[in-house]
Design an enzyme around this catalytic site. Structure first.
Site, PDB file in Angstrom:
ATOM      1  N   CYS A 120       0.820  -1.223   0.000  1.00  0.00           N
ATOM      2  CA  CYS A 120       0.000   0.000   0.000  1.00  0.00           C
ATOM      3  C   CYS A 120       0.849   1.267   0.000  1.00  0.00           C
ATOM      4  O   CYS A 120       0.361   2.350  -0.312  1.00  0.00           O
ATOM      5  CB  CYS A 120      -0.943   0.000   1.199  1.00  0.00           C
ATOM      6  SG  CYS A 120      -2.010  -1.446   1.248  1.00  0.00           S
ATOM      7  N   HIS A 261      -3.410   7.226   2.695  1.00  0.00           N
ATOM      8  CA  HIS A 261      -3.826   5.879   2.301  1.00  0.00           C
ATOM      9  C   HIS A 261      -5.136   5.533   3.013  1.00  0.00           C
ATOM     10  O   HIS A 261      -5.278   5.721   4.213  1.00  0.00           O
ATOM     11  CB  HIS A 261      -2.729   4.880   2.676  1.00  0.00           C
ATOM     12  CG  HIS A 261      -3.138   3.463   2.462  1.00  0.00           C
ATOM     13  ND1 HIS A 261      -3.768   3.046   1.310  1.00  0.00           N
ATOM     14  CD2 HIS A 261      -3.039   2.357   3.256  1.00  0.00           C
ATOM     15  CE1 HIS A 261      -4.016   1.747   1.401  1.00  0.00           C
ATOM     16  NE2 HIS A 261      -3.596   1.316   2.576  1.00  0.00           N
ATOM     17  N   ASN A 291     -10.138  -0.132   0.487  1.00  0.00           N
ATOM     18  CA  ASN A 291      -8.679  -0.008   0.478  1.00  0.00           C
ATOM     19  C   ASN A 291      -8.179  -0.592  -0.842  1.00  0.00           C
ATOM     20  O   ASN A 291      -8.255  -1.798  -1.052  1.00  0.00           O
ATOM     21  CB  ASN A 291      -8.112  -0.786   1.684  1.00  0.00           C
ATOM     22  CG  ASN A 291      -6.593  -0.806   1.723  1.00  0.00           C
ATOM     23  OD1 ASN A 291      -5.932  -0.452   0.750  1.00  0.00           O
ATOM     24  ND2 ASN A 291      -6.037  -1.234   2.842  1.00  0.00           N
TER      25      ASN A 291
HETATM   26  N1  COA Z   1     -18.006  -9.406   9.721  1.00  0.00           N
HETATM   27  C1  COA Z   1     -18.417  -9.734  10.961  1.00  0.00           C
HETATM   28  N2  COA Z   1     -17.569 -10.115  11.928  1.00  0.00           N
HETATM   29  C2  COA Z   1     -16.262 -10.148  11.634  1.00  0.00           C
HETATM   30  C3  COA Z   1     -15.763  -9.819  10.364  1.00  0.00           C
HETATM   31  C4  COA Z   1     -16.693  -9.443   9.388  1.00  0.00           C
HETATM   32  N3  COA Z   1     -16.338  -9.100   8.128  1.00  0.00           N
HETATM   33  N4  COA Z   1     -14.420  -9.942  10.367  1.00  0.00           N
HETATM   34  C5  COA Z   1     -14.068 -10.316  11.590  1.00  0.00           C
HETATM   35  N5  COA Z   1     -15.169 -10.452  12.357  1.00  0.00           N
HETATM   36  C6  COA Z   1     -15.289 -10.864  13.761  1.00  0.00           C
HETATM   37  C7  COA Z   1     -14.066 -11.637  14.227  1.00  0.00           C
HETATM   38  O1  COA Z   1     -14.189 -13.002  13.888  1.00  0.00           O
HETATM   39  C8  COA Z   1     -14.137 -11.410  15.715  1.00  0.00           C
HETATM   40  O2  COA Z   1     -15.068 -12.280  16.274  1.00  0.00           O
HETATM   41  P1  COA Z   1     -14.781 -12.964  17.695  1.00  0.00           P
HETATM   42  O3  COA Z   1     -14.694 -11.824  18.667  1.00  0.00           O
HETATM   43  O4  COA Z   1     -15.976 -13.829  17.866  1.00  0.00           O
HETATM   44  O5  COA Z   1     -13.490 -13.698  17.517  1.00  0.00           O
HETATM   45  C9  COA Z   1     -14.700  -9.991  15.849  1.00  0.00           C
HETATM   46  O6  COA Z   1     -15.319  -9.703  14.577  1.00  0.00           O
HETATM   47  C10 COA Z   1     -13.650  -8.948  16.134  1.00  0.00           C
HETATM   48  O7  COA Z   1     -12.539  -9.202  15.266  1.00  0.00           O
HETATM   49  P2  COA Z   1     -11.314  -8.221  15.204  1.00  0.00           P
HETATM   50  O8  COA Z   1     -10.314  -8.782  14.244  1.00  0.00           O
HETATM   51  O9  COA Z   1     -10.858  -7.864  16.583  1.00  0.00           O
HETATM   52  O10 COA Z   1     -12.026  -6.961  14.556  1.00  0.00           O
HETATM   53  P3  COA Z   1     -11.437  -5.528  14.375  1.00  0.00           P
HETATM   54  O11 COA Z   1     -12.260  -4.533  15.060  1.00  0.00           O
HETATM   55  O12 COA Z   1      -9.950  -5.520  14.620  1.00  0.00           O
HETATM   56  O13 COA Z   1     -11.665  -5.293  12.814  1.00  0.00           O
HETATM   57  C11 COA Z   1     -10.362  -5.316  10.830  1.00  0.00           C
HETATM   58  C12 COA Z   1     -11.053  -6.149  11.874  1.00  0.00           C
HETATM   59  C13 COA Z   1      -9.683  -6.240   9.819  1.00  0.00           C
HETATM   60  C14 COA Z   1     -11.404  -4.469  10.138  1.00  0.00           C
HETATM   61  C15 COA Z   1      -9.309  -4.411  11.533  1.00  0.00           C
HETATM   62  O14 COA Z   1      -8.493  -5.213  12.356  1.00  0.00           O
HETATM   63  C16 COA Z   1      -8.431  -3.660  10.587  1.00  0.00           C
HETATM   64  O15 COA Z   1      -8.895  -2.819   9.828  1.00  0.00           O
HETATM   65  N6  COA Z   1      -7.111  -3.896  10.634  1.00  0.00           N
HETATM   66  C17 COA Z   1      -6.187  -3.212   9.771  1.00  0.00           C
HETATM   67  C18 COA Z   1      -6.220  -3.859   8.409  1.00  0.00           C
HETATM   68  C19 COA Z   1      -5.564  -3.018   7.351  1.00  0.00           C
HETATM   69  O16 COA Z   1      -5.567  -1.816   7.407  1.00  0.00           O
HETATM   70  N7  COA Z   1      -4.989  -3.704   6.373  1.00  0.00           N
HETATM   71  C20 COA Z   1      -4.403  -3.107   5.245  1.00  0.00           C
HETATM   72  C21 COA Z   1      -3.104  -2.508   5.563  1.00  0.00           C
HETATM   73  S1  COA Z   1      -2.574  -1.497   4.262  1.00  0.00           S
END
Ligand code: COA
Length: 334
Positions: A120, A261, A291
């Site tokens: 990215c 970004h 993204n």
């Molecule tokens: N829909 C519903 N539930 C979801 C889900 C979805 N699409 N994806 C994950 N979950 C669930 C998980 O399984 C978890 O359930 P659990 O508590 O029963 O285990 C719960 O939601 C929380 O998961 P978590 O990973 O802690 O969520 P989060 O708030 O961290 O959000 C992301 C997940 C991926 C959106 C977040 O971590 C994120 O944006 N990270 C950065 C990613 C990024 O920027 N990547 C590109 C870099 S350039």
């Protein structure tokens, strides 16, 4: 030996391209266990664009269209370029680079051409490299593209990844300018390779870290530890903006636009809050495009440019982080 005369760099033109096909949160909730509400709350995304491979669309077609639009905007053609840099993690082949195929499509030979792999951060890395090459005196006009067709690398069985990514391309034409004060006035290109297992695309089983979950066995698709990436990004994103301001002695008031970004709205909001960045200086389009990896900063830049919100003389800060983990900024006097 000719003596090198110090020079600056101007942005001669800008362009972008996104596929027509929309993938909404509603569409995703029919494909996997997720909901529009969850996605919007956790990421700020409502829909994203994805290429249609059946129509021959992919990284190459998107990147080529964006570069063509930037050339049109500059009033130039492919043969006016002496180098093309294509930043991407989704080029169709590793040999040749898509930069070479973009050059072929735009009749740019014998312009040099290569791809940059910085995930990215790719567009910001590439624009920094291009600025330095023009200042070196070796190149006069460089086409820089950031483009990813992430839908070709996303595992649509992995809901934490599938909801985030979309496809897009942004491009600029950079040209030598007589004013050495014009162009990139500060740049950061850094990485911490120790953190690579947070975000990677394995090609073979040996690429998969020993402690990865069984899901990580799916080769050729993006594997992500969302929580780790989030923790890293929320600190590093703010730090790299602050470092850029401190290094240049600029204040938030001096900057016309922070072109960020589009990773997750919460990461951008956190940086805005901690650094006191006003809403009208931080462009957001993640709601509509998700993204788009290397495409995201260039797409934002172009939308601001076409809307007349970036003008000659403005100070603009481009900033990104991504797989590697990499991070980068580029402070421009436009
Ligand atoms: N829909 C519903 N539930 C979801 C889900 C979805 N699409 N994806 C994950 N979950 C669930 C998980 O399984 C978890 O359930 P659990 O508590 O029963 O285990 C719960 O939601 C929380 O998961 P978590 O990973 O802690 O969520 P989060 O708030 O961290 O959000 C992301 C997940 C991926 C959106 C977040 O971590 C994120 O944006 N990270 C950065 C990613 C990024 O920027 N990547 C590109 C870099 S350039």
């Amino acid at each position: 030996m000719p003596t090198h005369v110090p020079c600056g760099v101007r942005i001669a033109g800008s362009g972008s391209a996104v596929p027509d096909k929309r993938l909404t949160n509603e569409d995703l909730s029919k494909m996997m266990d997720t909901s529009d509400e969850w996605i919007r709350q956790r990421t700020g995304i409502s829909e994203r664009r994805i290429v249609d491979p059946e129509k021959g669309e992919g990284q190459l077609s998107l990147a080529t269209a964006a570069m063509k639009n930037a050339l049109d905007n500059a009033g130039m053609v492919g043969s006016d370029l002496d180098l093309i840099i294509n930043a991407s993690v989704t080029s169709e082949m590793t040999c040749p680079s898509n930069a070479c195929r973009i050059s072929a499509a735009l009749d740019a030979a014998p312009a040099g051409a290569f791809d940059v792999l910085a995930a990215c951060s790719g567009f910001v890395y590439a624009i920094n490299i291009a600025d330095s090459l023009i200042r070196s005196g070796r190149f006069k006009s460089i086409g820089v593209i950031g483009c990813d067709a992430m839908s070709t690398a996303v595992d649509y069985d992995d809901r934490s990844v599938a909801i985030l990514f979309g496809d897009a391309a942004g491009a600029v034409v950079l040209a030598r300018d007589e004013d050495p004060g014009r162009g990139c006035i500060h740049q950061v290109m850094e990485a911490d390779g120790r953190t690579w297992p947070s975000l990677y695309i394995p090609r073979k089983t040996e690429d998969i870290p020993a402690n990865a979950s069984p899901r990580d066995a799916r080769l050729g698709t993006l594997r992500m530890d969302g929580r780790e990436v989030y923790k890293f990004a929320v600190t590093q994103f703010k730090n790299v903006i602050k470092e850029s301001l401190d290094a240049t002695g600029l204040t938030v008031d001096d900057v016309a636009q922070f072109v960020c970004h589009q990773s997750n709205i919460r990461i951008i909001e956190s940086a805005k809050e901690k650094l006191g960045l006003p809403d009208d200086k931080v462009y957001i389009n993640i709601d509509k495009f998700g993204n788009s990896s290397a495409g995201s900063v260039g797409l934002c830049f172009d939308q601001l440019w076409q809307a007349g919100k970036i003008k000659e003389g403005d100070i603009v800060v481009l900033v990104a982080f991504g797989g590697g983990m990499t991070w980068s900024s580029s402070v421009w006097k436009v």
